[in-house]
Design an enzyme around this catalytic site. Structure first.
Site, PDB file in Angstrom:
ATOM      1  N   CYS A  75     100.756 100.437   5.081  1.00 44.24           N
ATOM      2  CA  CYS A  75      99.890  99.291   5.375  1.00 44.24           C
ATOM      3  C   CYS A  75     100.579  98.049   4.823  1.00 44.24           C
ATOM      4  O   CYS A  75     100.790  97.930   3.612  1.00 44.24           O
ATOM      5  CB  CYS A  75      98.520  99.483   4.730  1.00 44.24           C
ATOM      6  SG  CYS A  75      97.415  98.068   4.954  1.00 44.24           S
ATOM      7  N   ASN A 177     104.056 103.574  10.867  1.00 41.93           N
ATOM      8  CA  ASN A 177     102.846 104.034  11.546  1.00 41.93           C
ATOM      9  C   ASN A 177     102.914 103.533  12.989  1.00 41.93           C
ATOM     10  O   ASN A 177     103.590 102.555  13.287  1.00 41.93           O
ATOM     11  CB  ASN A 177     101.574 103.569  10.822  1.00 41.93           C
ATOM     12  CG  ASN A 177     101.551 102.066  10.579  1.00 41.93           C
ATOM     13  OD1 ASN A 177     102.465 101.335  10.971  1.00 41.93           O
ATOM     14  ND2 ASN A 177     100.522 101.578   9.932  1.00 41.93           N
ATOM     15  N   ARG A 244      94.051 101.739  13.606  1.00 42.60           N
ATOM     16  CA  ARG A 244      93.743 103.167  13.655  1.00 42.60           C
ATOM     17  C   ARG A 244      92.922 103.559  12.425  1.00 42.60           C
ATOM     18  O   ARG A 244      93.316 103.328  11.298  1.00 42.60           O
ATOM     19  CB  ARG A 244      95.056 103.967  13.693  1.00 42.60           C
ATOM     20  CG  ARG A 244      94.910 105.459  13.719  1.00 42.60           C
ATOM     21  CD  ARG A 244      96.269 106.154  13.716  1.00 42.60           C
ATOM     22  NE  ARG A 244      97.066 105.839  12.528  1.00 42.60           N
ATOM     23  CZ  ARG A 244      98.180 106.489  12.180  1.00 42.60           C
ATOM     24  NH1 ARG A 244      98.646 107.457  12.937  1.00 42.60           N
ATOM     25  NH2 ARG A 244      98.845 106.141  11.106  1.00 42.60           N
ATOM     26  N   CYS A 252      96.830  92.600  10.012  1.00 38.84           N
ATOM     27  CA  CYS A 252      97.520  93.883   9.883  1.00 38.84           C
ATOM     28  C   CYS A 252      99.002  93.584   9.721  1.00 38.84           C
ATOM     29  O   CYS A 252      99.629  93.048  10.653  1.00 38.84           O
ATOM     30  CB  CYS A 252      97.274  94.761  11.103  1.00 38.84           C
ATOM     31  SG  CYS A 252      98.197  96.329  11.081  1.00 38.84           S
TER      32      CYS A 252
END
Length: 312
Positions: A75, A177, A244, A252
């Site tokens: 993240c 990711n 997600r 993000c």
């Protein structure tokens, strides 16, 4: 069980941070969901447990769990908040103007350079997010490559998915990711059903929740995917994101990196971009060494204690 926590955010993408350097806290998915609940809990897009480092000389391991209780590899906004948690508490050393540290994540180590304010608290961080992953099998996305990067790497640049509203096209990139980036060049060309107010077609009015949820769980993405909707302008790339396991968030970091890479690959931007999210701007560089570097702020909202009832 009573737990001390801090609430931090990167451009509104917010996290419950818990010091678990003793490595003794194991939160169940239900407990994570309860902590992240914005009505009955603290409220957050995810929980970050600060655990002992994996690599020698690294500052700590960021164990990140999405708001729905699923484990995530990486993240971008979270890792800046992770760095702030460490620096502000003296867990990671800092000089009078800032310093450097390495954060361990499931996606691998992430070197971070940071600046501090007049009180010695982290103000801004630049994270080496590593090289983008373009190989479809590694993203992962169930599609054959249809384009090649300037460096010769095959990638999925135009994956057309049939949706209940209209066919939409995605460029697929992983930043540790998976991300599916949909560039919208002409809003008027999209069907009215994609906008709650069909007379006002723009990125801000797009029904991201509905479309994002559909694409996130599409069979083309075996591990599901983060979904970005973006418009490349003259001075910045505007972006909204459906994360997600979270839903739409204000920002993000990995999504901004993936979108900047996709914009460069598809000729919509150069190798340096400002990505404009609902929570603010991130500065993204895709450097000549192949690494993507993300610069942005991190802030603490508040801290406190919370009781987790494990008797139920």
């Amino acid at each position: 069980m009573e737990i001390e926590f801090a609430k931090l955010h990167g451009l509104g993408n917010d996290f419950v941070m818990i010091d678990d350097r003793a490595g003794e806290l194991a939160l169940s998915p239900d407990e994570v969901r309860a902590l992240c609940d914005r009505h009955f809990g603290i409220g957050a897009d995810g929980v970050i447990l600060v655990r002992p480092p994996v690599g020698e000389g690294h500052a700590g391991y960021m164990h990140y769990v999405n708001a729905d209780g699923t484990l995530a590899q990486m993240c971008g906004n979270g890792v800046r908040c992770f760095a702030k948690f460490l620096v502000d508490r003296g867990i990671a050393p800092s000089g009078p103007e800032g310093g450097e540290l390495v954060a361990d994540t499931l996606a691998g180590p992430r070197p971070i350079a940071f600046t501090v304010d007049g009180e010695g608290l982290l103000a801004e961080a630049t994270v080496d997010m590593g090289e983008p992953v373009l190989d479809p099998a590694a993203v992962p996305v169930g599609a054959a490559p249809d384009a090649t990067s300037p460096e010769g790497a095959p990638y999925v640049g135009e994956l057309v998915l049939d949706t209940p509203w209209a066919p939409l096209t995605f460029c697929c990139v992983s930043m540790g990711n998976p991300h599916a980036v949909c560039f919208i060049d002409d809003f008027d060309a999209l069907p009215d059903a994609l906008f709650p107010d069909s007379l006002d077609k723009r990125l801000a009015t797009l029904d991201v929740d509905a479309v994002g949820a559909f694409v996130e769980a599409h069979p083309a993405f075996p591990e599901k995917t983060n979904v970005e909707f973006a418009h490349a302008g003259d001075d910045a790339i505007a972006m909204r994101v459906f994360e997600r396991g979270c839903g739409e968030t204000l920002a993000c970091g990995t999504g901004a990196c993936a979108t900047a890479v996709a914009a460069s690959l598809t000729g919509r931007a150069g190798r340096t971009s400002t990505v404009r999210l609902r929570g603010g701007d991130l500065r993204i560089r895709w450097d000549d060494d192949g690494h993507v570097r993300m610069t942005g702020p991190a802030a603490q909202s508040f801290s406190g204690t919370v009781t987790i009832d494990r008797a139920r």
